[in-house]
Design a protein around this motif. Structure first.
Motif, PDB file in Angstrom:
ATOM      1  N   ILE A  66     -24.281  -4.016  -8.318  1.00  0.00           N
ATOM      2  CA  ILE A  66     -24.950  -3.212  -7.289  1.00  0.00           C
ATOM      3  C   ILE A  66     -24.362  -1.807  -7.339  1.00  0.00           C
ATOM      4  O   ILE A  66     -23.143  -1.647  -7.433  1.00  0.00           O
ATOM      5  CB  ILE A  66     -24.733  -3.806  -5.883  1.00  0.00           C
ATOM      6  CG1 ILE A  66     -25.270  -5.235  -5.803  1.00  0.00           C
ATOM      7  CG2 ILE A  66     -25.383  -2.935  -4.810  1.00  0.00           C
ATOM      8  CD1 ILE A  66     -24.878  -5.959  -4.519  1.00  0.00           C
ATOM      9  N   THR A  67     -25.213  -0.812  -7.263  1.00  0.00           N
ATOM     10  CA  THR A  67     -24.777   0.581  -7.156  1.00  0.00           C
ATOM     11  C   THR A  67     -25.490   1.222  -5.973  1.00  0.00           C
ATOM     12  O   THR A  67     -26.724   1.142  -5.883  1.00  0.00           O
ATOM     13  CB  THR A  67     -25.103   1.370  -8.433  1.00  0.00           C
ATOM     14  OG1 THR A  67     -24.418   0.784  -9.548  1.00  0.00           O
ATOM     15  CG2 THR A  67     -24.665   2.828  -8.295  1.00  0.00           C
ATOM     16  N   TYR A 100     -29.527   0.381  -5.962  1.00  0.00           N
ATOM     17  CA  TYR A 100     -30.296  -0.606  -6.713  1.00  0.00           C
ATOM     18  C   TYR A 100     -29.390  -1.766  -7.099  1.00  0.00           C
ATOM     19  O   TYR A 100     -28.154  -1.654  -7.123  1.00  0.00           O
ATOM     20  CB  TYR A 100     -30.923   0.019  -7.964  1.00  0.00           C
ATOM     21  CG  TYR A 100     -29.932   0.498  -9.006  1.00  0.00           C
ATOM     22  CD1 TYR A 100     -29.489  -0.341 -10.031  1.00  0.00           C
ATOM     23  CD2 TYR A 100     -29.431   1.807  -8.966  1.00  0.00           C
ATOM     24  CE1 TYR A 100     -28.584   0.096 -10.982  1.00  0.00           C
ATOM     25  CE2 TYR A 100     -28.523   2.250  -9.915  1.00  0.00           C
ATOM     26  CZ  TYR A 100     -28.106   1.391 -10.918  1.00  0.00           C
ATOM     27  OH  TYR A 100     -27.206   1.833 -11.845  1.00  0.00           O
ATOM     28  N   VAL A 101     -30.024  -2.884  -7.388  1.00  0.00           N
ATOM     29  CA  VAL A 101     -29.328  -4.063  -7.887  1.00  0.00           C
ATOM     30  C   VAL A 101     -29.905  -4.365  -9.263  1.00  0.00           C
ATOM     31  O   VAL A 101     -31.105  -4.186  -9.504  1.00  0.00           O
ATOM     32  CB  VAL A 101     -29.502  -5.253  -6.917  1.00  0.00           C
ATOM     33  CG1 VAL A 101     -30.972  -5.579  -6.697  1.00  0.00           C
ATOM     34  CG2 VAL A 101     -28.761  -6.482  -7.409  1.00  0.00           C
ATOM     35  N   VAL A 102     -29.065  -4.794 -10.185  1.00  0.00           N
ATOM     36  CA  VAL A 102     -29.501  -4.962 -11.569  1.00  0.00           C
ATOM     37  C   VAL A 102     -30.588  -6.028 -11.695  1.00  0.00           C
ATOM     38  O   VAL A 102     -31.598  -5.841 -12.374  1.00  0.00           O
ATOM     39  CB  VAL A 102     -28.294  -5.302 -12.478  1.00  0.00           C
ATOM     40  CG1 VAL A 102     -28.767  -5.646 -13.894  1.00  0.00           C
ATOM     41  CG2 VAL A 102     -27.325  -4.125 -12.525  1.00  0.00           C
ATOM     42  N   CYS A 142     -33.718   9.265  -1.758  1.00  0.00           N
ATOM     43  CA  CYS A 142     -33.346   9.502  -3.150  1.00  0.00           C
ATOM     44  C   CYS A 142     -33.398  10.994  -3.432  1.00  0.00           C
ATOM     45  O   CYS A 142     -34.347  11.680  -3.033  1.00  0.00           O
ATOM     46  CB  CYS A 142     -34.285   8.753  -4.093  1.00  0.00           C
ATOM     47  SG  CYS A 142     -33.809   8.933  -5.828  1.00  0.00           S
ATOM     48  N   GLY A 143     -32.420  11.494  -4.133  1.00  0.00           N
ATOM     49  CA  GLY A 143     -32.354  12.923  -4.424  1.00  0.00           C
ATOM     50  C   GLY A 143     -32.872  13.296  -5.794  1.00  0.00           C
ATOM     51  O   GLY A 143     -32.606  14.400  -6.277  1.00  0.00           O
ATOM     52  N   CYS A 144     -33.634  12.391  -6.420  1.00  0.00           N
ATOM     53  CA  CYS A 144     -34.113  12.708  -7.766  1.00  0.00           C
ATOM     54  C   CYS A 144     -35.182  13.794  -7.711  1.00  0.00           C
ATOM     55  O   CYS A 144     -35.850  13.992  -6.698  1.00  0.00           O
ATOM     56  CB  CYS A 144     -34.654  11.463  -8.465  1.00  0.00           C
ATOM     57  SG  CYS A 144     -36.241  10.874  -7.843  1.00  0.00           S
ATOM     58  N   GLN A 185     -33.714   5.017 -11.273  1.00  0.00           N
ATOM     59  CA  GLN A 185     -33.232   3.689 -10.904  1.00  0.00           C
ATOM     60  C   GLN A 185     -33.210   3.478  -9.399  1.00  0.00           C
ATOM     61  O   GLN A 185     -33.290   2.348  -8.925  1.00  0.00           O
ATOM     62  CB  GLN A 185     -31.821   3.479 -11.466  1.00  0.00           C
ATOM     63  CG  GLN A 185     -31.772   3.283 -12.974  1.00  0.00           C
ATOM     64  CD  GLN A 185     -30.353   3.056 -13.450  1.00  0.00           C
ATOM     65  OE1 GLN A 185     -29.490   3.898 -13.296  1.00  0.00           O
ATOM     66  NE2 GLN A 185     -30.111   1.900 -14.031  1.00  0.00           N
ATOM     67  N   PHE A 186     -33.106   4.553  -8.645  1.00  0.00           N
ATOM     68  CA  PHE A 186     -32.958   4.419  -7.200  1.00  0.00           C
ATOM     69  C   PHE A 186     -34.282   4.299  -6.453  1.00  0.00           C
ATOM     70  O   PHE A 186     -34.365   3.632  -5.428  1.00  0.00           O
ATOM     71  CB  PHE A 186     -32.168   5.605  -6.643  1.00  0.00           C
ATOM     72  CG  PHE A 186     -30.739   5.637  -7.094  1.00  0.00           C
ATOM     73  CD1 PHE A 186     -29.812   4.748  -6.575  1.00  0.00           C
ATOM     74  CD2 PHE A 186     -30.318   6.550  -8.043  1.00  0.00           C
ATOM     75  CE1 PHE A 186     -28.491   4.765  -6.996  1.00  0.00           C
ATOM     76  CE2 PHE A 186     -28.999   6.585  -8.470  1.00  0.00           C
ATOM     77  CZ  PHE A 186     -28.080   5.686  -7.942  1.00  0.00           C
TER      78      PHE A 186
END
Length: 338
Positions: A119-120, A132-134, A280-282, A314-315
């Motif tokens: 998890i990140t 996200y979780v893998v 999310c900051g993307c 990913q987020f």
């Protein structure tokens, strides 16, 4: 699914984790700023921070139904992954909200060897979090009546790494071994082992019959220098009397009510309330910089093999498309620099 950090002389969900040795001096009430950073609505996700007027105790609490539900919708998580990611998001949010640096951030990386795969999560200094979780589609049997087995999903043979970007040359990085993979107890262990702050942490995510998030919240209670055994006993007694965090959420998910219930033996002063959200900051600019970092040769290979490329955040799962001419433009910009 709820979790509370265990330790000490009470059963697992009734204690504050603390260091065995002497507590470091310094810090204290000066860590707090009385401020309101945003506008709250009654139904909004929010964090509240309080200080006990009559004891060296500080605490944060969060309600985050919308944040956790948003993460579920983005990543299409099944219940045990929703609970694990939700707990992690709320922990990061409360930790990020503690930062004094306006542009600071907190990143949690949890690798326990379980089927979730890792998890990140990242929070800014307001408490807006993303993660996200893998393996979001992990599904495990319940470990009790309506009790999700988060510990087995995360795994217990691994570590929690906390990265604090304090806007200095290098970020602060602390890593501790996982205790049980239930998240809350691991967060408490991190504070004791890496920052020497006696801590109690509780995190809970309630899942509805349709697998959506019914409620989510938790709290972080920390002792400041000077806290004696009487203060510790009061905090642990309050946790014991309040019961499991999931039960508190079912009765009333309001974070101020949660803290006043758990810290019922103290007179508390509200220092801050702040709205939080899944954020999310993307951006296309950031993704473009990531492509440029690959270098001219790698970009040329992508252009030759694929003709264009799609990059997914990913987020938030947003897809950024770069056409062939756009890739050629990036390659040319690198050639000019050479």
């Amino acid at each position: 699914a709820g979790g509370v950090a265990p330790a000490g002389r009470f059963p697992a969900d009734q204690t504050i984790r603390r260091a065995e040795g002497p507590r470091p001096q310094g810090g204290g009430a000066a860590d707090f700023l009385c401020r309101t950073k945003g506008i709250l609505t009654s139904m909004a996700d929010k964090i509240i921070r309080v200080l006990a007027k009559d004891a060296p105790v500080k605490a944060s609490a969060i309600t985050a139904k919308e944040m956790v539900e948003r993460s579920r919708q983005i990543h299409k998580t099944l219940p045990v992954a929703t609970a694990a990611l939700g707990r992690s998001l709320m922990a990061a949010s409360m930790m990020g909200n503690q930062l004094k640096e306006k542009d600071g951030s907190v990143t949690l990386r949890i690798k326990g060897g379980g089927p979730l795969g890792g998890i990140t999560v990242v929070s800014d200094s307001q408490g807006n979090a993303r993660g996200y979780v893998v393996n979001p589609l992990v599904d495990l049997p319940l470990k009790g009546p309506a009790k999700l087995d988060v510990g087995s999903a995360v795994g217990r043979d691994g570590s929690l790494t906390v990265i604090k970007d304090l806007c200095m040359k290098e970020p602060y990085v602390g890593t501790v071994n996982l205790l049980g993979g239930e998240i809350a107890e691991d967060i408490a262990a991190y504070f004791v082992e890496s920052e020497q702050i006696p801590t109690a942490c509780a995190l809970g995510v309630l899942i509805d019959r349709n697998q959506s998030v019914k409620a989510a919240g938790g709290y972080l209670i920390q002792l400041m220098p000077g806290a004696g055994e009487d203060t510790i006993a009061k905090v642990e007694g309050g946790i014991m009397a309040a019961g499991n965090v999931s039960a508190i959420l079912e009765k009333n998910p309001d974070p101020e009510a949660m803290l006043r219930t758990v810290l019922s033996d103290f007179e508390v002063k509200v220092l801050e309330q702040e709205p939080v959200e899944y954020r999310c900051g993307c951006s296309r600019d950031r993704i473009e910089r990531a492509l440029l970092s690959l270098g001219r040769d790698e970009l040329s290979a992508i252009l030759a093999e694929q003709g264009s490329c799609d990059l997914t955040c990913q987020f938030c799962d947003r897809v950024y498309h770069f056409s062939g001419p756009e890739l050629e433009g990036l390659i040319q910009s690198l050639e000019k620099k050479d």
